[in-house]
Design a protein around this motif. Structure first.
Motif, PDB file in Angstrom:
ATOM      1  N   PRO A  12       0.823  -1.208   0.000  1.00 47.86           N
ATOM      2  CA  PRO A  12       0.000   0.000   0.000  1.00 47.86           C
ATOM      3  C   PRO A  12       0.860   1.262   0.000  1.00 47.86           C
ATOM      4  N   MET A  13       0.186   2.404  -0.152  1.00 54.27           N
ATOM      5  CA  MET A  13       0.865   3.689  -0.018  1.00 54.27           C
ATOM      6  C   MET A  13       1.244   3.849   1.454  1.00 54.27           C
ATOM      7  N   THR A  14       2.479   4.258   1.700  1.00 61.80           N
ATOM      8  CA  THR A  14       2.971   4.422   3.067  1.00 61.80           C
ATOM      9  C   THR A  14       3.197   5.901   3.378  1.00 61.80           C
ATOM     10  N   ASN A  15       3.503   6.174   4.630  1.00 61.97           N
ATOM     11  CA  ASN A  15       3.860   7.545   5.002  1.00 61.97           C
ATOM     12  C   ASN A  15       5.172   7.962   4.348  1.00 61.97           C
ATOM     13  N   GLY A  16       6.018   6.991   4.016  1.00 63.48           N
ATOM     14  CA  GLY A  16       7.240   7.294   3.275  1.00 63.48           C
ATOM     15  C   GLY A  16       6.918   7.795   1.877  1.00 63.48           C
ATOM     16  N   ILE A  35       0.557   4.497 -10.638  1.00 67.52           N
ATOM     17  CA  ILE A  35       0.530   3.182  -9.999  1.00 67.52           C
ATOM     18  C   ILE A  35       0.760   2.120 -11.064  1.00 67.52           C
ATOM     19  N   GLY A  36       1.840   1.377 -10.894  1.00 63.40           N
ATOM     20  CA  GLY A  36       2.201   0.358 -11.861  1.00 63.40           C
ATOM     21  C   GLY A  36       1.441  -0.939 -11.677  1.00 63.40           C
ATOM     22  N   ILE A  37       1.045  -1.508 -12.803  1.00 64.67           N
ATOM     23  CA  ILE A  37       0.402  -2.819 -12.834  1.00 64.67           C
ATOM     24  C   ILE A  37       1.428  -3.767 -13.440  1.00 64.67           C
ATOM     25  N   ARG A  38       1.840  -4.747 -12.687  1.00 61.45           N
ATOM     26  CA  ARG A  38       2.877  -5.664 -13.141  1.00 61.45           C
ATOM     27  C   ARG A  38       2.315  -7.060 -13.347  1.00 61.45           C
ATOM     28  N   PRO A  39       2.338  -7.556 -14.587  1.00 62.69           N
ATOM     29  CA  PRO A  39       1.863  -8.927 -14.841  1.00 62.69           C
ATOM     30  C   PRO A  39       2.681  -9.928 -14.027  1.00 62.69           C
ATOM     31  N   MET A  53      -7.233   4.923  -2.674  1.00 64.62           N
ATOM     32  CA  MET A  53      -6.448   5.302  -1.500  1.00 64.62           C
ATOM     33  C   MET A  53      -5.461   6.413  -1.828  1.00 64.62           C
ATOM     34  N   VAL A  54      -4.754   6.276  -2.936  1.00 63.63           N
ATOM     35  CA  VAL A  54      -3.768   7.301  -3.310  1.00 63.63           C
ATOM     36  C   VAL A  54      -4.460   8.638  -3.548  1.00 63.63           C
ATOM     37  N   GLN A  55      -5.568   8.630  -4.258  1.00 56.98           N
ATOM     38  CA  GLN A  55      -6.290   9.883  -4.513  1.00 56.98           C
ATOM     39  C   GLN A  55      -6.733  10.536  -3.201  1.00 56.98           C
ATOM     40  N   ALA A  56      -7.246   9.725  -2.274  1.00 58.88           N
ATOM     41  CA  ALA A  56      -7.694  10.267  -0.993  1.00 58.88           C
ATOM     42  C   ALA A  56      -6.533  10.850  -0.195  1.00 58.88           C
ATOM     43  N   VAL A  57      -5.366  10.241  -0.299  1.00 54.38           N
ATOM     44  CA  VAL A  57      -4.203  10.703   0.457  1.00 54.38           C
ATOM     45  C   VAL A  57      -3.581  11.961  -0.165  1.00 54.38           C
ATOM     46  N   ILE A  58      -3.521  12.025  -1.488  1.00 53.03           N
ATOM     47  CA  ILE A  58      -2.827  13.163  -2.118  1.00 53.03           C
ATOM     48  C   ILE A  58      -3.701  14.403  -2.251  1.00 53.03           C
ATOM     49  N   ASP A  70      -2.457  14.358  -9.798  1.00 52.96           N
ATOM     50  CA  ASP A  70      -3.319  13.360 -10.408  1.00 52.96           C
ATOM     51  C   ASP A  70      -2.791  11.986 -10.040  1.00 52.96           C
ATOM     52  N   CYS A  71      -3.633  10.989 -10.243  1.00 54.09           N
ATOM     53  CA  CYS A  71      -3.232   9.600 -10.048  1.00 54.09           C
ATOM     54  C   CYS A  71      -3.647   8.832 -11.289  1.00 54.09           C
ATOM     55  N   ILE A  72      -2.699   8.104 -11.861  1.00 54.95           N
ATOM     56  CA  ILE A  72      -2.975   7.279 -13.041  1.00 54.95           C
ATOM     57  C   ILE A  72      -2.457   5.870 -12.790  1.00 54.95           C
ATOM     58  N   THR A  73      -2.817   4.966 -13.681  1.00 55.96           N
ATOM     59  CA  THR A  73      -2.231   3.629 -13.666  1.00 55.96           C
ATOM     60  C   THR A  73      -1.460   3.445 -14.970  1.00 55.96           C
TER      61      THR A  73
END
Length: 164
Positions: A12-16, A35-39, A53-58, A70-73
Motif C-alpha cells: 500500500p501507499m505508506t507515510n514514506g 501506480i504500476g500494474i505488473r503482470p 487510496m492514493v487519490q484520498a491521500v494526495i 493526479d493519479c494514473i495507472t
C-alpha cells in the motif's frame, strides 16, 4: 509547466511515499502519481482500491501545497507513462544507499531510452526511512498496528483486508 511522474506500486501507499509526494509537490507545478500494474505479481490491493487510496491521500496535500496532482495507472514502461502525461521529471524516493544503487541503474536505463526525461532523487525524512510497504503488509498480516507507518485510510483498508 514542470510536470513530474512519481511511479510505484503503492501496495500500500505508506507515510514514506507521502513524504516523497510532499517533497516533490514543492518542486513542480503538477505531480502525477503513477501506480504500476505488473503482470505476474499479485498485489494485496486491487488497482482500483490503490487508486482510491492514493487519490484520498494526495488530495489534501495538493490543496495545502497548491500543486496540481493526479493519479494514473500504467502497465508499460515508466518512460512511456511519463511521455503520456508530458512529464519531464521522474521522481524517485530514496531511503538508503541500497535504494540509491538500484535507482541509479533504473535512472541510467530510463535516460538511455528517453534522454529528455530527468530522474530526481528525493531522500525521505529520517523518520520515514525504515518504512517499507513489504514490512507494512507483513505487520498488518500478523495483526500488528501499522498506524504509524501508513495514512489513516490505508490503515483502515489493511484492517479490512486482513480481517477476511
Amino acid at each position: 509547466m514542470r510536470i513530474a511522474l512519481y511511479p510505484g506500486t503503492f501496495d500500500p501507499m505508506t507515510n514514506g511515499h507521502l513524504d516523497v509526494v510532499r517533497r516533490a509537490a514543492a518542486l513542480v507545478d503538477r505531480l502525477v502519481v503513477a501506480i504500476g500494474i505488473r503482470p505476474g505479481k499479485t498485489p494485496l490491493f486491487p488497482i482500483e482500491e490503490r487508486v482510491e487510496m492514493v487519490q484520498a491521500v494526495i488530495a489534501p496535500v495538493a490543496a495545502q501545497i497548491g500543486c496540481e496532482m493526479d493519479c494514473i495507472t500504467y502497465d508499460d514502461l515508466v518512460v512511456t507513462a511519463a511521455r503520456r502525461v508530458h512529464a519531464s521529471i521522474l521522481i524517485r524516493g530514496l531511503r538508503n544507499g541500497s535504494d540509491l544503487d538500484d535507482e541509479m541503474q533504473m535512472a541510467d536505463m530510463n535516460e538511455t531510452m528517453t534522454p529528455d526525461l530527468k530522474t530526481v532523487f528525493l531522500p525521505t525524512s529520517s523518520m520515514m526511512r525504515p518504512i517499507k510497504a513489504t514490512l507494512v503488509r507483513q505487520i498488518a498480516g500478523m495483526g500488528g498496528d501499522v498506524s504509524h507507518f501508513v495514512p489513516t485510510i490505508v490503515a483502515s483498508g489493511l484492517k479490512v483486508r486482513f480481517a477476511k
